[in-house]
Write a protein that holds these residues in place. Structure first.
Motif, PDB file in Angstrom:
ATOM      1  N   ASN A  42       0.839  -1.204   0.000  1.00 19.94           N
ATOM      2  CA  ASN A  42       0.000   0.000   0.000  1.00 19.94           C
ATOM      3  C   ASN A  42       0.874   1.254   0.000  1.00 19.94           C
ATOM      4  OD1 ASN A  42      -1.679   2.110   0.513  1.00 19.94           O
ATOM      5  ND2 ASN A  42      -2.718   1.149   2.266  1.00 19.94           N
ATOM      6  N   GLY A  43       0.853   1.968  -1.114  1.00 21.13           N
ATOM      7  CA  GLY A  43       1.719   3.142  -1.292  1.00 21.13           C
ATOM      8  C   GLY A  43       1.488   4.219  -0.247  1.00 21.13           C
ATOM      9  N   ASN A  44       0.255   4.293   0.289  1.00 21.00           N
ATOM     10  CA  ASN A  44      -0.031   5.329   1.281  1.00 21.00           C
ATOM     11  C   ASN A  44       0.660   5.086   2.613  1.00 21.00           C
ATOM     12  OD1 ASN A  44      -1.570   7.414   0.109  1.00 21.00           O
ATOM     13  ND2 ASN A  44      -3.269   5.966  -0.113  1.00 21.00           N
ATOM     14  N   GLU A  45       1.236   3.888   2.778  1.00 22.29           N
ATOM     15  CA  GLU A  45       1.920   3.585   4.042  1.00 22.29           C
ATOM     16  C   GLU A  45       3.409   3.900   3.999  1.00 22.29           C
ATOM     17  OE1 GLU A  45       0.969  -0.499   4.748  1.00 22.29           O
ATOM     18  OE2 GLU A  45      -1.105  -0.032   5.306  1.00 22.29           O
ATOM     19  N   ILE A  46       3.872   4.341   2.829  1.00 23.66           N
ATOM     20  CA  ILE A  46       5.325   4.491   2.640  1.00 23.66           C
ATOM     21  C   ILE A  46       5.970   5.430   3.657  1.00 23.66           C
ATOM     22  CG2 ILE A  46       6.985   5.623   1.098  1.00 23.66           C
ATOM     23  CD1 ILE A  46       5.992   3.988  -1.116  1.00 23.66           C
ATOM     24  N   ASN A  48       5.036   6.316   6.687  1.00 24.44           N
ATOM     25  CA  ASN A  48       5.089   5.736   8.042  1.00 24.44           C
ATOM     26  C   ASN A  48       6.089   4.592   8.132  1.00 24.44           C
ATOM     27  OD1 ASN A  48       3.274   7.533   9.082  1.00 24.44           O
ATOM     28  ND2 ASN A  48       1.494   6.227   8.645  1.00 24.44           N
ATOM     29  N   ILE A  49       6.120   3.763   7.099  1.00 26.37           N
ATOM     30  CA  ILE A  49       7.088   2.658   7.093  1.00 26.37           C
ATOM     31  C   ILE A  49       8.507   3.223   7.118  1.00 26.37           C
ATOM     32  CG2 ILE A  49       8.000   0.745   5.712  1.00 26.37           C
ATOM     33  CD1 ILE A  49       5.127   0.238   4.726  1.00 26.37           C
ATOM     34  N   PHE A  50       8.712   4.282   6.344  1.00 26.49           N
ATOM     35  CA  PHE A  50      10.029   4.938   6.269  1.00 26.49           C
ATOM     36  C   PHE A  50      10.465   5.432   7.656  1.00 26.49           C
ATOM     37  CE2 PHE A  50      12.508   8.900   5.479  1.00 26.49           C
ATOM     38  CZ  PHE A  50      13.564   8.361   4.753  1.00 26.49           C
ATOM     39  N   LEU A  51       9.555   6.105   8.340  1.00 26.55           N
ATOM     40  CA  LEU A  51       9.903   6.670   9.657  1.00 26.55           C
ATOM     41  C   LEU A  51       9.995   5.579  10.728  1.00 26.55           C
ATOM     42  CD1 LEU A  51       7.714   9.909   9.545  1.00 26.55           C
ATOM     43  CD2 LEU A  51      10.221   9.775   9.379  1.00 26.55           C
ATOM     44  N   ASP A  52       9.043   4.639  10.716  1.00 26.77           N
ATOM     45  CA  ASP A  52       9.019   3.579  11.750  1.00 26.77           C
ATOM     46  C   ASP A  52      10.275   2.713  11.712  1.00 26.77           C
ATOM     47  OD1 ASP A  52       6.588   4.526  12.473  1.00 26.77           O
ATOM     48  OD2 ASP A  52       5.407   2.884  11.607  1.00 26.77           O
ATOM     49  N   ASN A  53      10.829   2.520  10.526  1.00 29.27           N
ATOM     50  CA  ASN A  53      12.024   1.675  10.398  1.00 29.27           C
ATOM     51  C   ASN A  53      13.316   2.477  10.533  1.00 29.27           C
ATOM     52  OD1 ASN A  53      11.283  -1.286   9.498  1.00 29.27           O
ATOM     53  ND2 ASN A  53       9.785   0.106   8.592  1.00 29.27           N
ATOM     54  N   ALA A  54      13.167   3.773  10.804  1.00 28.77           N
ATOM     55  CA  ALA A  54      14.327   4.654  10.983  1.00 28.77           C
ATOM     56  C   ALA A  54      15.279   4.620   9.792  1.00 28.77           C
ATOM     57  CB  ALA A  54      15.071   4.312  12.279  1.00 28.77           C
ATOM     58  N   TYR A  55      14.703   4.537   8.584  1.00 24.89           N
ATOM     59  CA  TYR A  55      15.555   4.640   7.393  1.00 24.89           C
ATOM     60  C   TYR A  55      16.093   6.065   7.279  1.00 24.89           C
ATOM     61  CZ  TYR A  55      13.732   0.151   5.665  1.00 24.89           C
ATOM     62  OH  TYR A  55      13.398  -1.167   5.519  1.00 24.89           O
ATOM     63  N   LYS A  56      17.376   6.184   6.889  1.00 22.35           N
ATOM     64  CA  LYS A  56      17.968   7.515   6.646  1.00 22.35           C
ATOM     65  C   LYS A  56      17.547   8.037   5.270  1.00 22.35           C
ATOM     66  CE  LYS A  56      20.874  10.993   7.316  1.00 22.35           C
ATOM     67  NZ  LYS A  56      21.409  11.391   6.086  1.00 22.35           N
ATOM     68  N   TYR A  69       5.134  10.986  -3.442  1.00 19.76           N
ATOM     69  CA  TYR A  69       5.058  12.440  -3.632  1.00 19.76           C
ATOM     70  C   TYR A  69       4.002  13.046  -2.706  1.00 19.76           C
ATOM     71  CZ  TYR A  69       3.319  16.773  -5.700  1.00 19.76           C
ATOM     72  OH  TYR A  69       2.871  18.050  -5.874  1.00 19.76           O
ATOM     73  N   LYS A  70       2.824  12.432  -2.703  1.00 23.96           N
ATOM     74  CA  LYS A  70       1.701  12.982  -1.923  1.00 23.96           C
ATOM     75  C   LYS A  70       1.973  12.964  -0.427  1.00 23.96           C
ATOM     76  CE  LYS A  70      -2.013  11.798  -5.122  1.00 23.96           C
ATOM     77  NZ  LYS A  70      -2.380  10.423  -5.523  1.00 23.96           N
ATOM     78  N   ASN A  71       2.707  11.961   0.032  1.00 24.37           N
ATOM     79  CA  ASN A  71       2.870  11.791   1.474  1.00 24.37           C
ATOM     80  C   ASN A  71       4.101  12.462   2.060  1.00 24.37           C
ATOM     81  OD1 ASN A  71       0.495  10.271   1.929  1.00 24.37           O
ATOM     82  ND2 ASN A  71       1.462   8.491   1.021  1.00 24.37           N
ATOM     83  N   ALA A  72       4.962  13.000   1.239  1.00 20.89           N
ATOM     84  CA  ALA A  72       6.196  13.621   1.751  1.00 20.89           C
ATOM     85  C   ALA A  72       5.884  14.896   2.530  1.00 20.89           C
ATOM     86  CB  ALA A  72       7.128  13.939   0.588  1.00 20.89           C
ATOM     87  N   ASP A  73       6.767  15.246   3.484  1.00 19.23           N
ATOM     88  CA  ASP A  73       6.602  16.510   4.206  1.00 19.23           C
ATOM     89  C   ASP A  73       7.003  17.691   3.328  1.00 19.23           C
ATOM     90  OD1 ASP A  73       5.692  15.404   6.639  1.00 19.23           O
ATOM     91  OD2 ASP A  73       7.758  14.827   7.137  1.00 19.23           O
TER      92      ASP A  73
END
Ligand code: NDP
Length: 265
Positions: A42-46, A48-56, A69-73
């Motif tokens: 699910n692309g809309n979870e990207i 949260n997944i990015f932040l939850d996994n502490a990816y740099k 694109y839509k979900n970026a800050d």
């Protein structure tokens, strides 16, 4: 240790060569980072997944670039117009997004001679990035797509665009195939006679697909054009993402190390 974690989000993602390319880059500059694959449905979870996994940092591939694109800050650069991103960076807890496909394409066609006009086949996400990159460079770009449906984006950005039904061919220096025709099949991206006529005056042909000679490139070669597949585009989008990931400037030796990583079996 302080190892930084990076990833590529996609569906499917198993085939991706980004990990071997990026990890070769980290190794080359002794950067304490690791780059892995992450299947996301699910692309809309990207975000949260990015932040939850502490990816740099992360790359985003099919079919999630628009969701990303839509979900970026915050979206930086040409990506604001393209409305699709392939790179995320965590900047102090904020998700910053870029599109490195567009400048990666421009780098890839630098090996051709001077180009003033381009015919771009296809109107998908890749075509959006490529057409705006060319427009920004002041290179005349015309889009030709099988169907009318996807042309609105190009009209909004004052890019000349046609469906197969309305197209009236002119002369172009470079013909680019950004359709997925030829990726897993033996289809040409448009009518064979039309292509052969275009190839009479064109000098160069580029296909975004990498790792194979598509029917499009084979026909261009038969017609004595200089041809190039999508490997350099993949490499340079990766190099530009690497620069954002590591906050370093890539030199020639890094580019070659990443190319070698990309080509590993
Ligand atoms: P999209 O699915 O967004 O767009 C596909 C486009 O191809 C549409 O315009 C579609 O036309 C057209 N198309 C599909 N099949 C045919 C066919 N048989 N004949 C004619 N037109 C066809 O894809 P993307 O833009 O995301 O990707 C396009 C290609 O670029 C892929 O092959 C991908 O692998 C490659 N790519 C390579 C990169 C690299 O770094 N080298 C980076 C990104 C992508 P219609 O609107 O009529 O359906």
């Amino acid at each position: 240790d302080n190892k930084e974690l990076f990833t590529i989000f996609g569906n499917p993602v198993e085939h991706s060569k980004s990990p071997q390319m990026q990890n070769a880059g980290f190794k080359h500059i002794n950067y304490n980072g690791e780059y892995i694959k992450h299947l996301v449905e699910n692309g809309n979870e990207i975000k949260n997944i990015f932040l939850d996994n502490a990816y740099k940092g992360a790359n985003i591939t099919v079919p999630h670039k628009e969701f990303a694109y839509k979900n970026a800050d915050e979206v930086r650069g040409l990506a604001q117009k393209i409305k699709a991103v392939n790179t995320y960076i965590n900047e102090n807890g904020k998700v910053i997004a870029y599109n490195t496909d567009a400048p990666g394409f421009l780098k890839a066609i630098e090996s051709f001679g001077s180009i003033k006009s381009v015919l771009l086949l296809g109107a998908g996400g890749t075509a959006k990035a490529i057409s705006l990159a060319l427009q920004e460079k002041g290179i005349k770009v015309t889009v030709l797509n099988r169907s009318e449906g996807k042309l609105d984006f190009f009209k909004e950005h004052n890019i000349e665009c046609y469906s197969w039904e309305t197209f009236n061919p002119k002369e172009y220096d470079l013909i680019v195939n950004s359709t997925s025709a030829g990726l897993k099949d033996e289809y040409l991206p448009c009518d064979k006679n039309l292509l052969e006529n275009l190839f009479k005056t064109a000098k160069y042909a580029f296909d975004c697909v990498y790792g194979k000679v598509t029917p499009f490139l084979a026909l261009a070669k038969e017609n004595a054009l200089e041809i190039k597949d999508g490997e350099d585009m993949l490499l340079f989008q990766g190099v530009l993402a690497f620069e954002y990931f590591t906050n370093t400037k890539a030199d020639e030796s890094l580019v070659e190390a990443m190319r070698k990583g990309l080509k590993e079996k």
